[in-house]
Scaffold this active site. Sequence first.
Site, PDB file in Angstrom:
ATOM      1  N   ILE A 142       0.866  -1.179   0.000  1.00 48.72           N
ATOM      2  CA  ILE A 142       0.000   0.000   0.000  1.00 48.72           C
ATOM      3  C   ILE A 142       0.902   1.228   0.000  1.00 48.72           C
ATOM      4  O   ILE A 142       1.648   1.428   0.942  1.00 48.72           O
ATOM      5  CB  ILE A 142      -0.888  -0.030   1.249  1.00 48.72           C
ATOM      6  N   CYS A 143       0.886   1.997  -1.054  1.00 52.36           N
ATOM      7  CA  CYS A 143       1.932   3.003  -1.215  1.00 52.36           C
ATOM      8  C   CYS A 143       1.396   4.311  -1.752  1.00 52.36           C
ATOM      9  O   CYS A 143       0.278   4.383  -2.216  1.00 52.36           O
ATOM     10  CB  CYS A 143       2.979   2.541  -2.219  1.00 52.36           C
TER      11      CYS A 143
END
Length: 395
Positions: A142-143
């Site tokens: 998750i970035c």
Amino acid sequence: MLGRSRLSAGFLAVAAAVALAQHAPPWTEDCRKSTYPPSGPTYRGPVPWYTINLDLPPYKRWQELITDKAPSLKVMLNYLRDAANIFVPSGKLMKIVDEKLPGLLGNFPGPYVEEMKGIADVTGLPFGEIISFNVFYEFFTICTSIIAEDKKGHLVHGRNMDFGIFLGWNMNNNTWTITEELKPLTVNLDFQRNNKTVFKAASFAGYVGMLTGFKPGLFSLTLNERFSTNGGFMGVLEWILGKKDAMWIGFLTRAVLENSTSYEEAKNILIKTKILAPAYFILGGNKSGEGCVITRERKKSLDVYELDLQQDRWYVVETNYDRWKRPLFLDDRRSATKACLNQTTQENISLPTIYDILSTKPVLNKLTVFTTLMDVTKGQFETYLRDCPDPCIGW
Ligand SMILES: *[C@@H]1O[C@H](CO)[C@@H](O)[C@H](O)[C@H]1NC(C)=O
Ligand SMILES: *[C@@H]1O[C@H](CO)[C@@H](O)[C@H](O)[C@H]1NC(C)=O
Ligand SMILES: *[C@@H]1O[C@H](CO)[C@@H](O)[C@H](O)[C@H]1NC(C)=O
Ligand SMILES: *[C@@H]1O[C@H](CO)[C@@H](O)[C@H](O)[C@H]1NC(C)=O
Ligand SMILES: *[C@@H]1O[C@H](CO)[C@@H](O)[C@H](O)[C@H]1NC(C)=O
Ligand SMILES: *[C@@H]1O[C@H](CO)[C@@H](O)[C@H](O)[C@H]1NC(C)=O
């Protein structure tokens, strides 16, 4: 040993944080300023550099790095093994991983199998566990990624690597276990042929795919997870059942960094290659207008969204949601990032101001392992370990 109580406590902590959401202080804050060079409580420390010599046979390439990092890699794999044994008691799942996974996944094309075998032998860990550690990154990444162009047509590319959701929470200091265990595994890599840099990357020791990297003078690339019902699990299942015509996403990114020679070529490959899991590729080039977010289904590209200076589109941002959809209301890192880019203005874009944006909550959060800043034309590649001390949201 990890107890069932710790995992369910982690789940409760998540549920509590969900109720609080991400929208109000102290979970958000005004766009940070003058945080660069990194210091203070959100900066955990520097990241060591290692050279990976592509002229060596794949089996030998990772030896020096893995010899240094074996203790931390063992801590991580022990933790994952304990977690697996909680979900599927009596060690059955790990027995399958150790004994069956290599056969189930079969041969990966390219250098990956030999590289993973080399890593397994140096650490003494089962080959199946090294493979599972490599497959792990196809999920849960998750970035936030940003490419921005300044008034002179100069590009910068930044990313926060957020990883480790749902796999256990430390109650003593409010951190995610995996996120914390990845920090000592974080490395900068200089891949060389003939003693010359081919590409540089920020990665985790033991992982042979790539999620963050650049080719000096040519292009920069980051990969963000894309959640979709026709997701990576289906892809892995098809792979196990023998349909091996798609590529693992982190291995595709690695192949592009290693072997593509221009922004256009990289873009074309990232748009067209069949992949195992949906993804966002965020690709930057070496001149004005070269920056895009490619939204991928497993078999095709849904959207290529490029910089467009004529339309005043001087940045592109990707978190983990399709740009034409609203982000999950609990997780709106996208609006926060855009608001800070708008406030910074195109005049002030630089690596330091991108670091400011990536240091602003909730763009910075409890899952953030590191921040990477890349300037393709100047050849700058910098990675910093991060912390997000309380009060700070879980993601
Ligand atoms: C939180 O605690 C864990 C486990 O005790 C430790 O590994 C980690 O470094 C700590 N993190 C911080 C930011 O204090
Ligand atoms: C790379 O450099 C080392 C010493 O710095 C030298 O021994 C080696 O021969 C060089 N390798 C190549 C392929 O040029
Ligand atoms: C890059 O190309 C070389 C030469 O064709 C090949 O041996 C190597 O496996 C490729 N690298 C990757 C990561 O696919
Ligand atoms: C920019 O990339 C192109 C390939 O897309 C390359 O031919 C050119 O030399 C690069 N420019 C610079 C200044 O490195
Ligand atoms: C940022 O600016 C653009 C262009 O002016 C605008 O369309 C967008 O709504 C702004 N976004 C935020 C989150 O402020
Ligand atoms: C951006 O730069 C201008 C001058 O070029 C300055 O007045 C302004 O305060 C800067 N804004 C930010 C957010 O740094």
